[in-house]
Design a protein around this motif. Structure first.
Motif, PDB file in Angstrom:
ATOM      1  N   MET A   1      69.549 111.560  40.613  1.00 33.85           N
ATOM      2  CA  MET A   1      68.441 112.560  41.059  1.00 33.85           C
ATOM      3  C   MET A   1      67.175 112.016  40.652  1.00 33.85           C
ATOM      4  O   MET A   1      66.293 112.084  41.423  1.00 33.85           O
ATOM      5  CB  MET A   1      68.649 113.980  40.814  1.00 33.85           C
ATOM      6  CG  MET A   1      67.803 114.788  41.701  1.00 33.85           C
ATOM      7  SD  MET A   1      68.675 116.204  42.377  1.00 33.85           S
ATOM      8  CE  MET A   1      67.139 117.297  42.632  1.00 33.85           C
ATOM      9  N   ILE A   2      66.916 111.679  39.168  1.00 37.39           N
ATOM     10  CA  ILE A   2      65.749 111.080  38.920  1.00 37.39           C
ATOM     11  C   ILE A   2      65.188 109.775  39.554  1.00 37.39           C
ATOM     12  O   ILE A   2      64.017 109.654  39.979  1.00 37.39           O
ATOM     13  CB  ILE A   2      65.875 110.874  37.345  1.00 37.39           C
ATOM     14  CG1 ILE A   2      66.056 112.123  36.819  1.00 37.39           C
ATOM     15  CG2 ILE A   2      64.530 110.160  36.809  1.00 37.39           C
ATOM     16  CD1 ILE A   2      65.362 112.909  36.138  1.00 37.39           C
ATOM     17  N   PRO A   3      66.315 108.999  39.904  1.00 36.83           N
ATOM     18  CA  PRO A   3      65.705 107.704  40.404  1.00 36.83           C
ATOM     19  C   PRO A   3      65.123 107.959  41.753  1.00 36.83           C
ATOM     20  O   PRO A   3      64.231 107.289  42.260  1.00 36.83           O
ATOM     21  CB  PRO A   3      66.878 106.625  40.652  1.00 36.83           C
ATOM     22  CG  PRO A   3      67.816 107.347  39.564  1.00 36.83           C
ATOM     23  CD  PRO A   3      67.562 108.567  39.253  1.00 36.83           C
ATOM     24  N   GLY A   4      65.640 108.826  42.540  1.00 34.61           N
ATOM     25  CA  GLY A   4      65.367 109.394  43.836  1.00 34.61           C
ATOM     26  C   GLY A   4      63.834 109.971  43.764  1.00 34.61           C
ATOM     27  O   GLY A   4      63.004 109.644  44.464  1.00 34.61           O
ATOM     28  N   MET A   5      63.499 110.751  42.788  1.00 35.14           N
ATOM     29  CA  MET A   5      62.393 111.523  42.619  1.00 35.14           C
ATOM     30  C   MET A   5      61.295 110.505  42.209  1.00 35.14           C
ATOM     31  O   MET A   5      60.265 110.613  42.620  1.00 35.14           O
ATOM     32  CB  MET A   5      62.384 112.541  41.677  1.00 35.14           C
ATOM     33  CG  MET A   5      63.340 113.696  41.793  1.00 35.14           C
ATOM     34  SD  MET A   5      63.366 114.929  40.452  1.00 35.14           S
ATOM     35  CE  MET A   5      63.222 116.436  41.365  1.00 35.14           C
TER      36      MET A   5
ATOM     37  N   VAL B   1      61.139 107.340  43.164  1.00 35.25           N
ATOM     38  CA  VAL B   1      60.904 106.623  44.341  1.00 35.25           C
ATOM     39  C   VAL B   1      60.061 107.340  45.327  1.00 35.25           C
ATOM     40  O   VAL B   1      59.067 106.832  45.740  1.00 35.25           O
ATOM     41  CB  VAL B   1      62.259 106.158  45.230  1.00 35.25           C
ATOM     42  CG1 VAL B   1      62.110 105.741  46.676  1.00 35.25           C
ATOM     43  CG2 VAL B   1      62.970 105.052  44.640  1.00 35.25           C
ATOM     44  N   VAL B   2      60.331 108.790  45.455  1.00 34.50           N
ATOM     45  CA  VAL B   2      59.262 109.532  46.325  1.00 34.50           C
ATOM     46  C   VAL B   2      58.209 109.602  45.703  1.00 34.50           C
ATOM     47  O   VAL B   2      57.173 109.747  46.331  1.00 34.50           O
ATOM     48  CB  VAL B   2      60.241 110.953  46.380  1.00 34.50           C
ATOM     49  CG1 VAL B   2      59.351 111.995  46.869  1.00 34.50           C
ATOM     50  CG2 VAL B   2      61.267 110.871  47.226  1.00 34.50           C
ATOM     51  N   GLY B   3      57.870 109.768  44.315  1.00 38.32           N
ATOM     52  CA  GLY B   3      56.657 109.676  43.573  1.00 38.32           C
ATOM     53  C   GLY B   3      55.948 108.781  43.942  1.00 38.32           C
ATOM     54  O   GLY B   3      54.806 108.776  44.300  1.00 38.32           O
ATOM     55  N   ILE B   4      56.403 107.558  43.771  1.00 39.08           N
ATOM     56  CA  ILE B   4      55.715 106.146  44.094  1.00 39.08           C
ATOM     57  C   ILE B   4      55.336 106.384  45.376  1.00 39.08           C
ATOM     58  O   ILE B   4      54.319 105.748  45.935  1.00 39.08           O
ATOM     59  CB  ILE B   4      56.872 104.956  43.829  1.00 39.08           C
ATOM     60  CG1 ILE B   4      56.994 104.868  42.027  1.00 39.08           C
ATOM     61  CG2 ILE B   4      56.024 103.657  44.123  1.00 39.08           C
ATOM     62  CD1 ILE B   4      57.868 103.947  41.654  1.00 39.08           C
ATOM     63  N   GLY B   5      56.065 106.571  46.381  1.00 40.02           N
ATOM     64  CA  GLY B   5      55.786 106.447  48.101  1.00 40.02           C
ATOM     65  C   GLY B   5      54.784 107.604  48.223  1.00 40.02           C
ATOM     66  O   GLY B   5      53.826 106.841  48.927  1.00 40.02           O
ATOM     67  N   VAL B   6      54.784 108.669  47.758  1.00 38.86           N
ATOM     68  CA  VAL B   6      53.808 109.445  47.824  1.00 38.86           C
ATOM     69  C   VAL B   6      52.449 109.226  47.190  1.00 38.86           C
ATOM     70  O   VAL B   6      51.256 109.219  47.757  1.00 38.86           O
ATOM     71  CB  VAL B   6      54.120 111.083  47.593  1.00 38.86           C
ATOM     72  CG1 VAL B   6      52.899 111.976  47.410  1.00 38.86           C
ATOM     73  CG2 VAL B   6      55.101 111.589  48.452  1.00 38.86           C
ATOM     74  N   GLY B   7      52.400 108.717  46.156  1.00 37.43           N
ATOM     75  CA  GLY B   7      51.168 108.253  45.276  1.00 37.43           C
ATOM     76  C   GLY B   7      50.660 106.944  46.041  1.00 37.43           C
ATOM     77  O   GLY B   7      49.368 106.973  45.965  1.00 37.43           O
TER      78      GLY B   7
END
Length: 161
Positions: free
Chosen positions: A1-5, A7-13
């Motif tokens: 779950m952490i890797p997905g978070m 990736v999402v954090g990088i995308g949103v950032g």
């Protein structure tokens, strides 16, 4: 779950400043507050609706797997995707827990797969719509000739002149 978070954090950032810059750059300074407010409202509305819609898709897909295998497939699917998987297992008779765990895992995976495929399809369609609808404006002959540059230069105060 952490890797997905991550990736999402990088995308949103990466995307949040670009989207904010585009929204604020499309209006004059006197309307920047309204543009920022509209952007944040649309973002919050999209997040709330996305969670609700894709959550319903996930529950519906899990319910189809559970139908005929558990007593109340809808309530079980809601509980399963709401985080009550262990509670559902512990409430079952000990002799049927192993089989129920396999069914619950399959229903959970099917629900998540359906929601993620739906979200991916929506994202793809949004990208196609953005590509089709947001084309670069072709420069008009008036602006491409450079005739307005002398006027701009004459209106700019240059120190020392």
């Amino acid at each position: 779950m952490i890797p997905g978070m991550v990736v999402v954090g990088i995308g949103v950032g990466v995307m949040a400043p670009a989207i904010s810059g585009a929204a604020l750059g499309a209006v004059g300074p006197e309307r920047a507050g309204m543009a920022g407010g509209a952007l944040n409202t649309a973002r919050q509305l999209g997040l709330a609706l996305g969670v609700a819609i894709f959550g319903a898709v996930a529950v519906n897909a899990a319910q189809h797997v559970l139908a005929g295998r558990v007593g109340d497939a809808h309530a079980t699917a809601q509980g399963l995707l709401g985080g009550a998987g262990q509670t559902l297992l512990q409430a079952a008779p000990a002799s049927s827990r192993a089989g129920l765990e396999v069914v619950l895992r399959g229903a959970f995976a099917n629900g998540l797969n359906s929601a993620m495929l739906g979200a991916g399809l929506v994202a793809f369609l949004a990208a196609v719509a953005a590509f089709v609808l947001m084309r670069a404006k072709k420069p008009s002959p008036e602006t491409s000739s450079g005739s307005d540059i002398p006027e701009l230069r004459s209106s700019v105060a240059v120190p020392g002149r």
